[in-house]
Design an enzyme around this catalytic site. Sequence first.
Site, mmCIF file in Angstrom:
data_model
loop_
_atom_site.group_PDB
_atom_site.id
_atom_site.type_symbol
_atom_site.label_atom_id
_atom_site.label_comp_id
_atom_site.label_asym_id
_atom_site.label_seq_id
_atom_site.Cartn_x
_atom_site.Cartn_y
_atom_site.Cartn_z
ATOM 1 N N TYR A 18 0.966 -1.155 -0.163
ATOM 2 C CA TYR A 18 -0.015 -0.081 0.113
ATOM 3 C C TYR A 18 0.837 1.163 0.052
ATOM 4 O O TYR A 18 2.149 1.195 0.017
ATOM 5 C CB TYR A 18 -0.960 -0.007 1.205
ATOM 6 C CG TYR A 18 -0.271 0.488 2.597
ATOM 7 C CD1 TYR A 18 0.535 -0.527 3.089
ATOM 8 C CD2 TYR A 18 -0.621 1.346 3.300
ATOM 9 C CE1 TYR A 18 0.938 -0.149 4.616
ATOM 10 C CE2 TYR A 18 -0.241 1.842 4.238
ATOM 11 C CZ TYR A 18 0.847 0.824 4.797
ATOM 12 O OH TYR A 18 1.346 1.086 6.350
ATOM 13 N N ARG A 47 8.445 3.943 -4.518
ATOM 14 C CA ARG A 47 8.504 3.023 -3.323
ATOM 15 C C ARG A 47 7.255 1.941 -3.666
ATOM 16 O O ARG A 47 7.595 0.757 -3.597
ATOM 17 C CB ARG A 47 8.164 3.829 -2.158
ATOM 18 C CG ARG A 47 8.332 2.755 -0.951
ATOM 19 C CD ARG A 47 8.164 3.389 0.465
ATOM 20 N NE ARG A 47 6.819 3.824 0.586
ATOM 21 C CZ ARG A 47 6.600 4.738 1.598
ATOM 22 N NH1 ARG A 47 7.607 5.114 2.394
ATOM 23 N NH2 ARG A 47 5.416 5.327 1.641
ATOM 24 N N ARG A 104 -7.384 -20.619 -1.972
ATOM 25 C CA ARG A 104 -6.384 -20.322 -1.180
ATOM 26 C C ARG A 104 -5.366 -21.408 -1.034
ATOM 27 O O ARG A 104 -5.449 -22.471 -1.326
ATOM 28 C CB ARG A 104 -7.063 -20.521 0.162
ATOM 29 C CG ARG A 104 -6.203 -20.142 1.529
ATOM 30 C CD ARG A 104 -6.810 -20.131 2.852
ATOM 31 N NE ARG A 104 -5.802 -19.885 3.974
ATOM 32 C CZ ARG A 104 -4.903 -20.762 4.495
ATOM 33 N NH1 ARG A 104 -5.087 -22.037 4.001
ATOM 34 N NH2 ARG A 104 -4.157 -20.500 5.312
ATOM 35 N N LYS A 146 6.362 -2.059 1.775
ATOM 36 C CA LYS A 146 5.159 -1.506 2.638
ATOM 37 C C LYS A 146 3.999 -2.542 2.442
ATOM 38 O O LYS A 146 3.088 -2.144 1.605
ATOM 39 C CB LYS A 146 4.973 0.097 2.125
ATOM 40 C CG LYS A 146 4.233 0.797 2.897
ATOM 41 C CD LYS A 146 4.068 2.136 2.609
ATOM 42 C CE LYS A 146 3.021 3.213 3.247
ATOM 43 N NZ LYS A 146 3.190 3.112 4.687
ATOM 44 N N GLU A 181 11.375 2.069 14.619
ATOM 45 C CA GLU A 181 10.695 3.574 14.039
ATOM 46 C C GLU A 181 9.312 3.307 14.930
ATOM 47 O O GLU A 181 9.149 2.442 15.867
ATOM 48 C CB GLU A 181 10.338 3.130 12.612
ATOM 49 C CG GLU A 181 9.734 2.088 12.141
ATOM 50 C CD GLU A 181 9.718 1.681 10.693
ATOM 51 O OE1 GLU A 181 9.635 2.789 9.867
ATOM 52 O OE2 GLU A 181 9.574 0.379 10.242
ATOM 53 N N LEU A 193 10.913 1.182 7.269
ATOM 54 C CA LEU A 193 10.470 1.652 5.880
ATOM 55 C C LEU A 193 11.206 2.826 5.469
ATOM 56 O O LEU A 193 11.335 3.867 6.329
ATOM 57 C CB LEU A 193 8.920 1.827 6.177
ATOM 58 C CG LEU A 193 8.399 2.377 4.660
ATOM 59 C CD1 LEU A 193 8.131 1.241 3.818
ATOM 60 C CD2 LEU A 193 6.992 2.826 5.008
HETATM 61 N N1 PDD Z 1 2.691 5.027 7.315
HETATM 62 N N2 PDD Z 1 7.481 3.873 8.805
HETATM 63 C C1 PDD Z 1 6.207 3.132 9.040
HETATM 64 C C2 PDD Z 1 6.407 1.843 9.530
HETATM 65 C C3 PDD Z 1 5.186 3.602 8.290
HETATM 66 O O1 PDD Z 1 3.964 2.790 8.295
HETATM 67 C C4 PDD Z 1 5.193 4.729 7.626
HETATM 68 C C5 PDD Z 1 4.029 5.368 7.117
HETATM 69 C C6 PDD Z 1 6.492 5.412 7.587
HETATM 70 C C7 PDD Z 1 6.609 6.936 6.986
HETATM 71 O O2 PDD Z 1 6.687 6.608 5.780
HETATM 72 P P1 PDD Z 1 6.395 7.872 4.750
HETATM 73 O O3 PDD Z 1 7.121 9.310 5.038
HETATM 74 O O4 PDD Z 1 6.565 7.783 3.312
HETATM 75 O O5 PDD Z 1 4.715 8.122 5.000
HETATM 76 C C8 PDD Z 1 7.555 4.988 8.182
HETATM 77 C C9 PDD Z 1 1.693 5.468 6.609
HETATM 78 C C10 PDD Z 1 1.319 7.041 6.765
HETATM 79 C C11 PDD Z 1 0.318 4.553 7.217
HETATM 80 O O6 PDD Z 1 0.420 3.664 7.382
HETATM 81 O O7 PDD Z 1 -0.729 5.321 7.338
#
Ligand code: PDD
Length: 288
Positions: free
Chosen positions: A34, A53, A101, A149, A181, A206
């Site tokens: 996503y 990405r 499945r 992601k 993170e 990420l």
């Molecule tokens: N999440 N690390 C993780 C685990 C994340 O899920 C996200 C973003 C980031 C930051 O990535 P970016 O700057 O590209 O948004 C870092 C999104 C916002 C979400 O899951 O809603």
Amino acid sequence: MKKRVVYVNGSFVDEDKAKVSVFDRGFLFADAVYEVTAVIDGKILEWDGHVKRLERSLKELDMKFPISENELLDIHFDLIKKNTLKEGLIYLQVTRGEDDRSFDYPDESVKPTLVLFTQVKSLAESNIAKTGLKVISVPDMRWGRRDIKTVQLLAPSMCKMMAKKKNKDDAWMIQDGFITEGTSNNAYIITKDNVLITRNLSNDILAGVTRRSIIRYAKEAQIKIEERPFTIDEAKKAAEAFVSSATTFIGPVVEIDNQKIGNGRPGKQSLRLREIYINESMKNALHA
Ligand code: PDD
């Protein structure tokens, strides 16, 4: 609330008419990736970073890119228009598609599922910048490829709830003594001698699109940067701390494990970087 128009596999439909199969591998295996992209003034921020990405996440999982980059951008613009979205986000999900499945990936004939929808959210004037975030530290219990992601978000969701149960805002996850993170954001500290520290890229975190830009703007503002793991103890002694993501931009962190960071209010440098980030990314934002 007004019904949204969402995108599902080639069609724009009312949200209550949008359907995905129970055999979809996104549903059965979390076999899906996503992106979340910010919209301000009806413009798309950081398009290039998100689409690049997405391509990478798909490639790492041997998934097909369902449509061209330009078509994908057009769907974003159409959604903004159809939902008269001024400020908020666009969520995009690609799954490996629908099949009986089975743990093997299905064959080439199975088409990926593509879903996009909008969500209204105050981003530029968010309260987060005013009050700051309180975080707790928790063990990182996610899988080993956090650079992709994927929609496997149960572990971070559990961590977020651990924080909520303690009346805090978020959790910083710890692996081998070092912060990886936040549950849905990258983590940073600024030391008392003004060095910005954030974990280096690897399979452990990420590669945030916002992170990449922040590092660039911080360098331009002559802020010294160290990309390396840091501990909770270092974080607690820092002058400032913050998180970054497409939906928070920069969110100052004012407390870690009940200990105030700095004077317990959003840090000056963090707020300055937040302002630079919003201004600069708005300059490069895309509109239809
Ligand atoms: N999440 N690390 C993780 C685990 C994340 O899920 C996200 C973003 C980031 C930051 O990535 P970016 O700057 O590209 O948004 C870092 C999104 C916002 C979400 O899951 O809603």
